[in-house]
Write an enzyme that holds these catalytic residues in place. Structure first.
Site, short mmCIF file in Angstrom:
data_model
loop_
_atom_site.label_atom_id
_atom_site.label_comp_id
_atom_site.label_asym_id
_atom_site.label_seq_id
_atom_site.Cartn_x
_atom_site.Cartn_y
_atom_site.Cartn_z
N ARG A 103 -7.76 -2.26 13.15
CA ARG A 103 -8.99 -2.07 12.39
C ARG A 103 -9.80 -3.35 12.39
NH1 ARG A 103 -9.29 -0.85 5.91
NH2 ARG A 103 -8.70 -3.03 5.84
N THR A 107 -16.25 -4.20 10.40
CA THR A 107 -16.84 -2.86 10.47
C THR A 107 -15.93 -1.79 9.88
OG1 THR A 107 -15.88 -2.36 12.65
CG2 THR A 107 -17.98 -3.54 12.61
N ASP A 203 -0.88 -5.43 1.70
CA ASP A 203 -0.86 -5.10 3.13
C ASP A 203 0.55 -4.63 3.50
OD1 ASP A 203 -0.35 -5.66 6.05
OD2 ASP A 203 -2.49 -6.12 5.97
N ASP A 206 2.37 -6.61 6.33
CA ASP A 206 2.82 -7.93 5.91
C ASP A 206 4.03 -7.85 4.98
OD1 ASP A 206 0.82 -9.04 7.41
OD2 ASP A 206 -0.49 -9.50 5.71
#
Length: 213
Positions: A103, A107, A203, A206
């Site tokens: 990703r 954007t 995340d 992570d």
């Protein structure tokens, strides 16, 4: 598009520990694995089967077995890999494909950088593993990719989802003419300005594998 939030005390219990920022990576991986198995149980209610007859020690018995072609499980790299073992525990005989998507943090759009999938998915049910349904862009791109290959029934299994992500996913798949279902452990409040789920769990990649420096 159908969205199913699994309402079960064990799901909530494991998810609560996953959310805790003090939960270390080994514990996070173990709990994510266990949680995915619980979600997979709900996600596979519509798995295709065929009738068979087997011989018990006493008499013939009618039952079912997985239909052919068998379902395809597709983890989205890299975080989706942390969900694969939990899914395979429930469906050990299915096939596995891989889809690498990234990703753009500016954007928020997803693009494909790697794939290992059959060229023809005609008549295949696919189970997509993606821990976070946040903006919905990655999942929409993945599902569209599978549909282009011929998949005719897709279920996405997510640890968490955001309302904006579900809305964006449905809009992004408006032209997709196959059944799409999302199974998740919780529908959280919203996305923040960075596109992270709130309250979320951070995340997922992570937390599963650490931060690669």
């Amino acid at each position: 598009m159908d969205v199913h939030v699994v309402d079960h005390p064990l799901v909530s219990h494991k998810l609560t520990t996953l959310r805790d920022r003090e939960t270390d990576s080994p514990t996070f991986r173990r709990l994510a694995d266990e949680l995915v198995t619980l979600l997979a149980y709900e996600a596979t209610r519509g798995v295709r089967v065929r009738d068979v007859t087997v011989q018990t020690p006493v008499s013939p018995a009618h039952g079912v077995t997985l239909a052919h072609p068998k379902p395809l499980v597709v983890p989205i790299l890299r975080a989706g890999l942390g969900m694969l073992d939990g899914m395979m525990r429930l469906l050990p005989t299915v096939e596995v494909g891989f889809l690498g998507m990234v990703r753009d943090e500016e954007t928020l759009r997803a693009s494909t950088y790697a794939e290992r999938l059959p060229g023809d998915l005609s008549g295949r049910q696919c189970y997509v593993l993606d821990p976070m349904l946040a903006t919905g862009g990655t999942l929409a791109a993945a599902i569209s990719f599978l549909v282009e290959r011929g998949a005719d029934d897709i279920t996405a299994i997510c640890l968490l989802a955001a309302p904006e992500g579900c809305a964006n996913l449905e809009a992004g798949l408006a032209d997709v003419d196959v059944p799409v279902r999302v199974v998740t452990a919780a529908m959280d409040e919203r996305l923040d300005e960075r596109g992270y789920i709130v309250p979320g769990l951070g995340d997922a990649g992570d937390r599963l594998y650490g931060v690669a420096q």
